[in-house]
Design a protein around this motif. Structure first.
Motif, PDB file in Angstrom:
ATOM      1  N   THR A  46       0.916  -1.004   0.082  1.00 15.56           N
ATOM      2  CA  THR A  46       0.187   0.109   0.362  1.00 15.56           C
ATOM      3  C   THR A  46       0.660   1.029  -0.326  1.00 15.56           C
ATOM      4  O   THR A  46       1.867   0.860   0.488  1.00 15.56           O
ATOM      5  N   LYS A  47       0.473   2.120  -0.459  1.00 20.19           N
ATOM      6  CA  LYS A  47       1.034   3.687  -0.674  1.00 20.19           C
ATOM      7  C   LYS A  47       1.479   4.159   0.982  1.00 20.19           C
ATOM      8  O   LYS A  47       2.290   4.529   1.111  1.00 20.19           O
ATOM      9  N   SER A  48       0.408   4.176   1.435  1.00 18.39           N
ATOM     10  CA  SER A  48       0.756   4.967   2.986  1.00 18.39           C
ATOM     11  C   SER A  48       1.931   3.214   4.030  1.00 18.39           C
ATOM     12  O   SER A  48       2.493   4.154   4.670  1.00 18.39           O
ATOM     13  N   HIS A  49       2.188   2.830   3.910  1.00 21.55           N
ATOM     14  CA  HIS A  49       2.844   1.441   3.981  1.00 21.55           C
ATOM     15  C   HIS A  49       3.956   1.931   3.216  1.00 21.55           C
ATOM     16  O   HIS A  49       5.102   2.070   4.207  1.00 21.55           O
ATOM     17  N   LYS A  50       4.186   2.585   2.201  1.00 18.60           N
ATOM     18  CA  LYS A  50       5.307   2.681   1.458  1.00 18.60           C
ATOM     19  C   LYS A  50       5.742   4.032   2.129  1.00 18.60           C
ATOM     20  O   LYS A  50       7.103   4.032   2.106  1.00 18.60           O
ATOM     21  N   ALA A  51       5.098   4.609   2.181  1.00 18.58           N
ATOM     22  CA  ALA A  51       5.887   6.122   2.773  1.00 18.58           C
ATOM     23  C   ALA A  51       5.984   6.118   4.421  1.00 18.58           C
ATOM     24  O   ALA A  51       6.750   6.533   4.916  1.00 18.58           O
ATOM     25  N   MET A  52       5.357   4.915   5.179  1.00 18.51           N
ATOM     26  CA  MET A  52       6.104   4.539   6.885  1.00 18.51           C
ATOM     27  C   MET A  52       7.259   3.743   6.595  1.00 18.51           C
ATOM     28  O   MET A  52       7.904   4.205   7.697  1.00 18.51           O
TER      29      MET A  52
END
Length: 290
Positions: free
Chosen positions: A230-236
């Motif tokens: 997911t994009k959010s996990h990538k950002a984290m």
């Protein structure tokens, strides 16, 4: 001279990888408090007197309908069916039902029980736990208390395992400590660093791919990609201004350098691949390079 294969099995978080590292006296297997940290088989070769013991650390036995977990369970089951001896590992805190579930698999090879983490409890607790297994005394060959940290009964455990190995020439060069591909060990060390630096929800939807390894006399260059869904996990994983991925890289580099005994130049990238862990074809390609 005896040589043979020993599968280390047990539920997740029983301490299988810790015992493997402890017996080998070298860290090659991923260790984490998070469940299902071990995703691939890791082999360790231990020479004991004139005998060669080849240990296979397997993913934890558990019940799950998730594609990735089921694939890991299949790896563990195949290992049980294709070995000379089974080492069933249970934490001192584990319920006896985990062992009953193991017996229900009808293992064909002889097996020993190791009760791990005994250094964390009083003697009375250990004696009570050992007594719980007495009703199964006709099933196992031996039951041995163990501490992966303090290496209680290490020699006793190796002596017992040798009893059930076949007479056979060495399968591998006695100077080897593992037959596992270096890339698999490196990516597991990176995955372990991810476990240590991110919240509980993220690691299970991430995996690592080693893209390049170039070994020189004084330095080894490694390029690796962290796969996220997911994009959010990538950002984290990246973190603000790349702080988190730098921390992951620093921790992973230290782990790899200790094993490789060489300076490591590690470059990490993050790639988004939605639902990779729900597709069996993607799973086999990413987890096991199939």
């Amino acid at each position: 001279m005896k040589s043979g294969f020993i599968s280390i099995v047990g539920r997740t978080n029983a301490g299988k990888s810790s015992i493997l590292n402890s017996l080998l006296e070298e860290k090659i297997a991923i260790v984490s408090h998070k469940q299902n940290a071990t995703r691939r088989k890791i082999n360790a070769i231990i020479m004991h007197q004139e005998n060669q013991l080849i240990f296979i650390d397997t993913p934890g036995l558990h019940v799950s309908s998730k594609s990735m977990n089921q694939l890991m369970i299949d790896v563990a089951m195949k290992s049980i069916a294709d070995c000379d001896v089974i080492l069933f590992v249970a934490s001192i805190y584990d319920d006896i039902k985990d062992y009953e579930a193991f017996l229900s698999l009808n293992p064909k090879a002889p097996h020993l029980i190791v009760i791990n983490k005994v250094d964390l409890v009083q003697k009375e607790v250990l004696l009570k736990k050992l007594s719980e297994y007495t009703k199964f005394s006709t099933c196992f060959k031996a039951i041995i208390p163990y501490s992966a940290k303090q290496k209680f009964y290490k020699k006793i455990l190796l002596n017992e395992l040798v009893k059930y190995l076949p007479e056979h020439p060495y399968y591998f060069d006695p100077d080897f400590i593992t037959t596992t591909n270096k890339k698999d060990i490196y990516r597991d060390f990176i995955l372990e660093a991810i476990y240590e630096n991110l919240s509980d929800e993220i690691p299970y939807s991430t995996e690592v791919r080693i893209d390049r390894v170039k070994e020189l006399d004084t330095i080894t260059y490694i390029n690796a990609t962290i796969i996220s869904d997911t994009k959010s996990h990538k950002a984290m994983i990246l973190g603000k201004e790349g702080v988190t991925i730098k921390r992951i890289g620093k921790d992973a580099r230290k782990k790899i350098e200790k094993l490789a005994q060489n300076k490591i130049m590690l470059k990490l990238f993050v790639h988004l691949e939605k639902n990779w862990h729900k597709n069996e074809q993607s799973l086999k390609k990413i987890l096991y390079d199939e």
